[in-house]
Design a protein around this motif. Sequence first.
Motif, PDB file in Angstrom:
ATOM      1  N   TRP A  33       4.315  17.637   0.088  1.00 24.22           N
ATOM      2  CA  TRP A  33       4.678  16.230   0.023  1.00 24.22           C
ATOM      3  C   TRP A  33       3.420  15.431  -0.290  1.00 24.22           C
ATOM      4  O   TRP A  33       2.326  15.791   0.130  1.00 24.22           O
ATOM      5  CB  TRP A  33       5.283  15.774   1.335  1.00 24.22           C
ATOM      6  N   SER A  34       3.597  14.345  -1.023  1.00 26.88           N
ATOM      7  CA  SER A  34       2.464  13.481  -1.389  1.00 26.88           C
ATOM      8  C   SER A  34       2.849  12.026  -1.214  1.00 26.88           C
ATOM      9  O   SER A  34       4.000  11.647  -1.437  1.00 26.88           O
ATOM     10  CB  SER A  34       2.070  13.694  -2.857  1.00 26.88           C
ATOM     11  N   VAL A  35       1.881  11.233  -0.820  1.00 30.56           N
ATOM     12  CA  VAL A  35       2.046   9.785  -0.748  1.00 30.56           C
ATOM     13  C   VAL A  35       1.049   9.167  -1.709  1.00 30.56           C
ATOM     14  O   VAL A  35      -0.147   9.472  -1.655  1.00 30.56           O
ATOM     15  CB  VAL A  35       1.795   9.258   0.679  1.00 30.56           C
ATOM     16  N   PHE A  36       1.539   8.323  -2.612  1.00 30.87           N
ATOM     17  CA  PHE A  36       0.690   7.529  -3.487  1.00 30.87           C
ATOM     18  C   PHE A  36       0.717   6.098  -2.965  1.00 30.87           C
ATOM     19  O   PHE A  36       1.796   5.514  -2.826  1.00 30.87           O
ATOM     20  CB  PHE A  36       1.198   7.552  -4.936  1.00 30.87           C
ATOM     21  N   GLU A  67      -0.141  15.109   1.568  1.00 29.45           N
ATOM     22  CA  GLU A  67      -1.442  14.677   1.071  1.00 29.45           C
ATOM     23  C   GLU A  67      -1.335  13.210   0.680  1.00 29.45           C
ATOM     24  O   GLU A  67      -0.320  12.776   0.125  1.00 29.45           O
ATOM     25  CB  GLU A  67      -1.885  15.517  -0.130  1.00 29.45           C
ATOM     26  N   VAL A  68      -2.357  12.454   0.995  1.00 25.87           N
ATOM     27  CA  VAL A  68      -2.404  11.021   0.699  1.00 25.87           C
ATOM     28  C   VAL A  68      -3.330  10.794  -0.491  1.00 25.87           C
ATOM     29  O   VAL A  68      -4.420  11.371  -0.560  1.00 25.87           O
ATOM     30  CB  VAL A  68      -2.901  10.220   1.928  1.00 25.87           C
ATOM     31  N   THR A  95      -7.803  11.575  -0.953  1.00 29.28           N
ATOM     32  CA  THR A  95      -8.187  11.421  -2.351  1.00 29.28           C
ATOM     33  C   THR A  95      -8.023   9.974  -2.814  1.00 29.28           C
ATOM     34  O   THR A  95      -6.963   9.381  -2.658  1.00 29.28           O
ATOM     35  CB  THR A  95      -7.321  12.352  -3.227  1.00 29.28           C
ATOM     36  N   MET A  96      -9.099   9.443  -3.400  1.00 27.78           N
ATOM     37  CA  MET A  96      -9.087   8.078  -3.945  1.00 27.78           C
ATOM     38  C   MET A  96      -9.128   8.186  -5.473  1.00 27.78           C
ATOM     39  O   MET A  96     -10.172   8.472  -6.057  1.00 27.78           O
ATOM     40  CB  MET A  96     -10.289   7.282  -3.428  1.00 27.78           C
ATOM     41  N   LEU A 119       0.058  -3.765  -8.071  1.00 30.09           N
ATOM     42  CA  LEU A 119       0.747  -4.310  -6.902  1.00 30.09           C
ATOM     43  C   LEU A 119       0.591  -3.316  -5.756  1.00 30.09           C
ATOM     44  O   LEU A 119       0.200  -2.163  -5.964  1.00 30.09           O
ATOM     45  CB  LEU A 119       2.238  -4.489  -7.203  1.00 30.09           C
ATOM     46  N   ARG A 120       0.935  -3.717  -4.551  1.00 31.28           N
ATOM     47  CA  ARG A 120       0.940  -2.794  -3.417  1.00 31.28           C
ATOM     48  C   ARG A 120       2.207  -1.947  -3.511  1.00 31.28           C
ATOM     49  O   ARG A 120       3.290  -2.389  -3.168  1.00 31.28           O
ATOM     50  CB  ARG A 120       0.904  -3.560  -2.108  1.00 31.28           C
ATOM     51  N   GLY A 121       2.045  -0.752  -4.012  1.00 27.79           N
ATOM     52  CA  GLY A 121       3.172   0.162  -4.180  1.00 27.79           C
ATOM     53  C   GLY A 121       2.948   1.421  -3.366  1.00 27.79           C
ATOM     54  O   GLY A 121       1.850   1.973  -3.356  1.00 27.79           O
ATOM     55  N   THR A 122       3.991   1.853  -2.684  1.00 28.46           N
ATOM     56  CA  THR A 122       3.939   3.076  -1.885  1.00 28.46           C
ATOM     57  C   THR A 122       5.037   4.007  -2.381  1.00 28.46           C
ATOM     58  O   THR A 122       6.195   3.590  -2.488  1.00 28.46           O
ATOM     59  CB  THR A 122       4.164   2.771  -0.387  1.00 28.46           C
ATOM     60  N   PHE A 123       4.673   5.251  -2.659  1.00 32.46           N
ATOM     61  CA  PHE A 123       5.610   6.228  -3.191  1.00 32.46           C
ATOM     62  C   PHE A 123       5.474   7.529  -2.419  1.00 32.46           C
ATOM     63  O   PHE A 123       4.365   8.015  -2.214  1.00 32.46           O
ATOM     64  CB  PHE A 123       5.338   6.488  -4.675  1.00 32.46           C
ATOM     65  N   LEU A 124       6.600   8.087  -2.004  1.00 38.17           N
ATOM     66  CA  LEU A 124       6.634   9.397  -1.365  1.00 38.17           C
ATOM     67  C   LEU A 124       7.215  10.374  -2.369  1.00 38.17           C
ATOM     68  O   LEU A 124       8.303  10.146  -2.918  1.00 38.17           O
ATOM     69  CB  LEU A 124       7.484   9.370  -0.093  1.00 38.17           C
ATOM     70  N   ILE A 125       6.488  11.460  -2.600  1.00 34.97           N
ATOM     71  CA  ILE A 125       6.858  12.446  -3.608  1.00 34.97           C
ATOM     72  C   ILE A 125       7.085  13.786  -2.922  1.00 34.97           C
ATOM     73  O   ILE A 125       6.254  14.224  -2.123  1.00 34.97           O
ATOM     74  CB  ILE A 125       5.734  12.550  -4.663  1.00 34.97           C
TER      75      ILE A 125
END
Length: 187
Positions: A33-36, A67-68, A95-96, A119-125
Amino acid sequence: MSLINTAVKPFKATAFKNGKFVDVDETSLQGQWSVFVFYPADFTFVCPTELEDLADHYAEFKALDVEVYSVSTDTHFAHKAWHDTSEAIKKVEYTMIGDPTGVITRNFDVMIEEEGLALRGTFLINPEGVIKLCEIHDNGIGRDATELLRKVKAAQYVASHPGEVCPAKWKEGEKTLTPSLDLVGKI
């Protein structure tokens, strides 16, 4: 069109992580799983509070096999400089990603074209590279890592329990719902 249930589009970027520059692309997301987390810019005001909050909860994300990735249109060099000079950002171990061309920011439809900022966007993959959560809001509104953790747990629960759904305010261990004709009009 919504990005929900779509695959992450191909990208290549250089990122800063744990004192090193690393290459990242869409295949880096496979198998976990990943969070962007998109934010407008380094060396700003709300952004370091959000990234520090994520850093403070990073071990919890890792425990969930998540992972973020933070993403802005700054370069990976700017990320390193910010990491070296800000007490809040020094805490960041995730990771940046630098996205100076805006390709990733546009892929996730969070680019403010006239400013060249996100924009402030949050995505869960999910581990297959499919977007399961998308939240985008105004840049004056900071996010909360604990609320994101709750949503990650709900998404992971739903993924591993087909036919069940998590109601509002659901927390890990609480009762879920199994949609059926018997529930119609009874909730």
